[in-house]
Design a protein around this motif. Structure first.
Motif, PDB file in Angstrom:
ATOM      1  N   HIS A 192       0.820  -1.208   0.000  1.00 41.22           N
ATOM      2  CA  HIS A 192       0.000   0.000   0.000  1.00 41.22           C
ATOM      3  C   HIS A 192       0.860   1.266   0.000  1.00 41.22           C
ATOM      4  O   HIS A 192       0.361   2.343  -0.317  1.00 41.22           O
ATOM      5  CB  HIS A 192      -0.907   0.001   1.234  1.00 41.22           C
ATOM      6  CG  HIS A 192      -0.178  -0.320   2.491  1.00 41.22           C
ATOM      7  ND1 HIS A 192       0.394  -1.545   2.724  1.00 41.22           N
ATOM      8  CD2 HIS A 192       0.122   0.431   3.574  1.00 41.22           C
ATOM      9  CE1 HIS A 192       0.988  -1.529   3.907  1.00 41.22           C
ATOM     10  NE2 HIS A 192       0.842  -0.344   4.438  1.00 41.22           N
ATOM     11  N   GLN A 223      -1.886  -5.639  13.449  1.00 40.82           N
ATOM     12  CA  GLN A 223      -2.172  -4.216  13.649  1.00 40.82           C
ATOM     13  C   GLN A 223      -2.126  -3.426  12.341  1.00 40.82           C
ATOM     14  O   GLN A 223      -2.775  -2.395  12.208  1.00 40.82           O
ATOM     15  CB  GLN A 223      -1.176  -3.619  14.638  1.00 40.82           C
ATOM     16  CG  GLN A 223      -1.234  -4.225  16.045  1.00 40.82           C
ATOM     17  CD  GLN A 223      -2.478  -3.805  16.794  1.00 40.82           C
ATOM     18  OE1 GLN A 223      -2.777  -2.614  16.925  1.00 40.82           O
ATOM     19  NE2 GLN A 223      -3.237  -4.778  17.278  1.00 40.82           N
ATOM     20  N   ASP A 224      -1.337  -3.912  11.382  1.00 37.25           N
ATOM     21  CA  ASP A 224      -1.134  -3.216  10.112  1.00 37.25           C
ATOM     22  C   ASP A 224      -2.399  -3.142   9.253  1.00 37.25           C
ATOM     23  O   ASP A 224      -2.445  -2.405   8.272  1.00 37.25           O
ATOM     24  CB  ASP A 224      -0.021  -3.921   9.321  1.00 37.25           C
ATOM     25  CG  ASP A 224       0.672  -2.980   8.358  1.00 37.25           C
ATOM     26  OD1 ASP A 224       1.014  -3.417   7.250  1.00 37.25           O
ATOM     27  OD2 ASP A 224       0.863  -1.801   8.705  1.00 37.25           O
ATOM     28  N   ASN A 227      -3.540   0.346   8.330  1.00 41.91           N
ATOM     29  CA  ASN A 227      -2.763   1.021   7.283  1.00 41.91           C
ATOM     30  C   ASN A 227      -3.135   0.509   5.901  1.00 41.91           C
ATOM     31  O   ASN A 227      -3.356   1.274   4.972  1.00 41.91           O
ATOM     32  CB  ASN A 227      -1.255   0.804   7.489  1.00 41.91           C
ATOM     33  CG  ASN A 227      -0.770   1.431   8.774  1.00 41.91           C
ATOM     34  OD1 ASN A 227      -1.299   2.452   9.209  1.00 41.91           O
ATOM     35  ND2 ASN A 227       0.228   0.823   9.393  1.00 41.91           N
ATOM     36  N   ILE A 228      -3.170  -0.807   5.787  1.00 43.66           N
ATOM     37  CA  ILE A 228      -3.450  -1.440   4.493  1.00 43.66           C
ATOM     38  C   ILE A 228      -4.821  -0.995   3.981  1.00 43.66           C
ATOM     39  O   ILE A 228      -4.958  -0.502   2.863  1.00 43.66           O
ATOM     40  CB  ILE A 228      -3.417  -2.982   4.631  1.00 43.66           C
ATOM     41  CG1 ILE A 228      -2.049  -3.451   5.107  1.00 43.66           C
ATOM     42  CG2 ILE A 228      -3.789  -3.645   3.309  1.00 43.66           C
ATOM     43  CD1 ILE A 228      -2.033  -4.892   5.603  1.00 43.66           C
TER      44      ILE A 228
END
Ligand SMILES: Nc1nc2c(ncn2[C@@H]2O[C@H](COP(=O)(O)OP(=O)(O)OP(=O)(O)O)[C@@H](O)[C@H]2O)c(=O)[nH]1
Ligand SMILES: Nc1nc2c(ncn2[C@@H]2O[C@H](COP(=O)(O)OP(=O)(O)OP(=O)(O)O)[C@@H](O)[C@H]2O)c(=O)[nH]1
Ligand SMILES: [Mg+2]
Ligand SMILES: [Mg+2]
Lengths: 292, 274
Positions: A192, A223-224, A227-228
């Motif tokens: 991303h 947790q990412d 963001n993705i």
């Protein structure tokens, strides 16, 4: 289980009359732990706990004989609410062909899912076309060809020298020309934060105007996920999410994070490596799974 | 963090959140922060350094480089759940070994997934390694048997075994791995010298569960943590290190053949705070 953990925590306060706000916060810490362990993003957990606390401050919990049970009931209901609508899958648009574009990080399950989606439409008596737009990964085109062969679904493959955008436009034109009901585009996995590759997706979307842009996400994402999902959604305004590898034991908290930051619907679930392992999304089952 | 003038509970909470957002999980984050609370530090900069030091200590407790003895050949088996980057990592590792003057044979033991063999053959071509393969659907253990024989016959230095991605919850697939291990032990005593678990840095707490199962079922000598070129930090390795004592030996930082690096604890911890 979360219920027994909460009961244990809240029981020690019950002895001295009504539950206080402070007692409740102690119990909510258990909920926070459970959600973090399930991979829900910590910011999403914070805002989720606030909402639960707001509801739990009412008499139904504070004066209950089993406050733990009441809190879990509220948590479960709030989880279901965030999950959104259940979904049986994908529909055809009135203008054929319906164009479906699959996007996502490396290894999330796009190519396999493309095969599953093609099979799903074929089972429904539809004429499907697969477009092998990953010209980057070694043998990615071959991988989709093998899947298509097994399904007796044609696969549009790149001419040498063509770029991914040209493969997509060519594939959709081919689909139109030969009367396909649905064209499913498999794109290369990408980060991303890779601006150039994200631009490529934006360009593909611009050129083929897909009816669906589906983000394919691995259920074990941590947790990412925030963001993705945020990046893909902001770049492409995705129409939905397909969660894969749910046949494992990952709790799937990433789903809560994704719903929280994008508000986009969960459309289908990948439940295995075989092409018949694609299932509808049931929000209540997902909520139970996340709660553990 | 530079805006903090003194050490107060809010600063510690914020640091705990940095750790949790890196997928360390709550237990590791709290353990590291509690130590700071006990030591009663009052300089914010010192606090951050102390946490980093605590993290480096966890990682260096069980360190280790790749163990490839002169064993005609040394055998490395690559395992892990679906899509973590096993096949790509083998391509990268094979190229690194070639540059070190080593002769590499690769066993295409993923006989299940569509075009898995073709994918590996391309990586073999790119890295100058010989790929031993059967037709799709063959018994993976049979491929390994033949590849070992070929590696010995050719005087290869290293045999790398690519296996199909598999969820640790699928008992029959874990049995398949056990069979591959038995074939190697029987045909080449002392092998496999490395069984590397490939973990995706984007995954969350399930990586710990994966490590537990793979470790229990076939034994893991090291971890390769891939996709660290993304925004995920791979903090789960602290829990894996503490609980299972398995060292991270290499990291994957991209899709190209040279995107494989040795694991360095200090660099990893610094990157986590970036
Ligand atoms: N167990 C399980 N495995 C899956 C599922 N979906 C995909 N896989 C597996 O996950 C691995 C990766 O799948 P791919 O379809 O190649 O993923 P991809 O997103 O196309 O990968 P890139 O093109 O490299 O980005 C393969 O081993 C698939 O068989 C699922 O729902 N369950
Ligand atoms: N960004 C990035 N992508 C990677 C890295 N390592 C592997 N990949 C990508 O991840 C995807 C999956 O890689 P594979 O090597 O096919 O993974 P695998 O574990 O062999 O997959 P299965 O055999 O299907 O289980 C591919 O698109 C790779 O290019 C890495 O370090 N960084
Ligand atoms: Mg693919
Ligand atoms: Mg592979």
């Amino acid at each position: 289980s979360l219920t027994s953990k909460l009961d244990a925590v809240l029981k020690k306060f019950k002895g001295r009359g009504l539950l206080t706000e402070k007692d409740l916060e102690e119990g909510l810490r258990e909920v926070r732990l459970a959600l973090l362990e399930a991979d829900v993003n910590f910011k999403v957990v914070k805002s989720f706990i606030e909402r639960v606390k707001g509801r739990a401050m009412g008499r139904e919990v504070m004066e209950s004989l089993s406050p733990g049970q009441q809190v879990v009931k509220i948590v479960y209901e709030e989880l279901c609410a965030v999950m959104g609508e259940g979904s049986k899958g994908l529909q055809l648009s009135p203008n054929l062909p319906t164009v479906i574009m699959l996007v996502g990080l490396q290894g999330s399950g796009k190519t396999t899912t493309a095969g599953k989606v093609a099979r799903m439409f074929k089972q429904d008596g539809r004429k499907a076309l697969l477009v092998a737009a990953d010209i980057r990964r070694p043998a990615a085109v071959k991988q989709l060809e093998v899947l298509g062969e097994g399904l007796k679904v044609p696969v549009y493959t790149p001419d040498t020298g063509k770029d991914a955008v040209a493969v997509c436009t060519g594939g959709v034109e081919y689909g139109k020309k030969y009367g396909h009901d649905v064209v499913i585009i498999d794109t290369a996995g990408r980060l991303h934060i890779d601006d150039e590759l994200m631009k490529e997706l934006i360009c593909i979307k611009d050129k083929v105007s897909p009816n669906e842009v589906l983000l394919v996400v691995d259920a074990m994402t941590g947790q990412d996920a925030v963001n993705i999902a945020t990046h893909f959604n902001e770049s492409l305004d995705i129409t939905g999410v397909i969660l894969t590898k749910l046949d494992g034991d990952a709790r799937g908290g990433a789903v809560l994070s994704i719903r929280h930051v994008t508000g986009k619907p969960i459309r289908l679930l990948g439940m295995g490596e075989k092409l018949d392992q694609l299932e509808p999304f049931y929000p209540d089952r997902m909520a139970s799974r996340i709660l553990g | 963090l530079s805006r903090w003038k003194k050490v107060d509970p809010a600063l510690l909470d914020e640091l705990e959140e940095v750790l949790i957002s890196a997928d360390t999980g709550v237990l590791v984050a709290e353990k590291l922060i509690d130590k700071i609370r006990k030591d009663k530090m009052n300089d914010p900069a010192a606090v951050k350094e102390a946490i980093k030091e605590g993290m480096i200590n966890i990682l260096t407790e069980h360190e280790g480089a790749l163990n490839l003895p002169d064993a005609g050949p040394a055998v490395v088996v690559i395992v892990g759940v679906n899509g973590t980057g096993k096949t790509t990592t083998i391509g990268k590792l094979s190229e690194r070994l070639r540059r070190e003057g080593k002769k590499v044979v690769i066993a295409a033991a993923d006989t299940f997934r569509a075009a898995a063999i073709e994918q590996l053959v391309i990586w073999g071509e790119r890295s100058g390694a010989t790929v031993i393969r059967h037709t799709g659907g063959a018994d993976p253990a049979a491929v390994v048997f033949d590849a070992l024989a070929a590696a010995k016959a050719r005087g290869a230095d290293i045999l790398i075994v690519d296996t199909a991605g598999r969820l640790h919850t699928k008992v029959n697939l874990m049995e398949e791995l056990k069979k591959i291990r038995r074939v190697l032990e029987r045909e080449h005593p002392g092998s496999p010298h490395e069984i590397l678990l490939v973990l995706d840095a984007t995954a969350g707490q399930n990586s710990l569960v994966q490590a537990r199962f793979f470790s229990r079922d076939i034994g893991i000598t090291g971890i390769v943590l891939t996709k660290l070129d993304g925004t995920a930090k791979g903090g789960i390795i602290f829990s894996i290190m503490e609980e299972l004592k398995i060292p991270v030996k290499m990291i994957g930082v991209g899709e190209s053949i040279e995107d494989l690096r040795d694991f360095h604890a200090k660099e990893f911890v610094e990157a986590l705070f970036e």
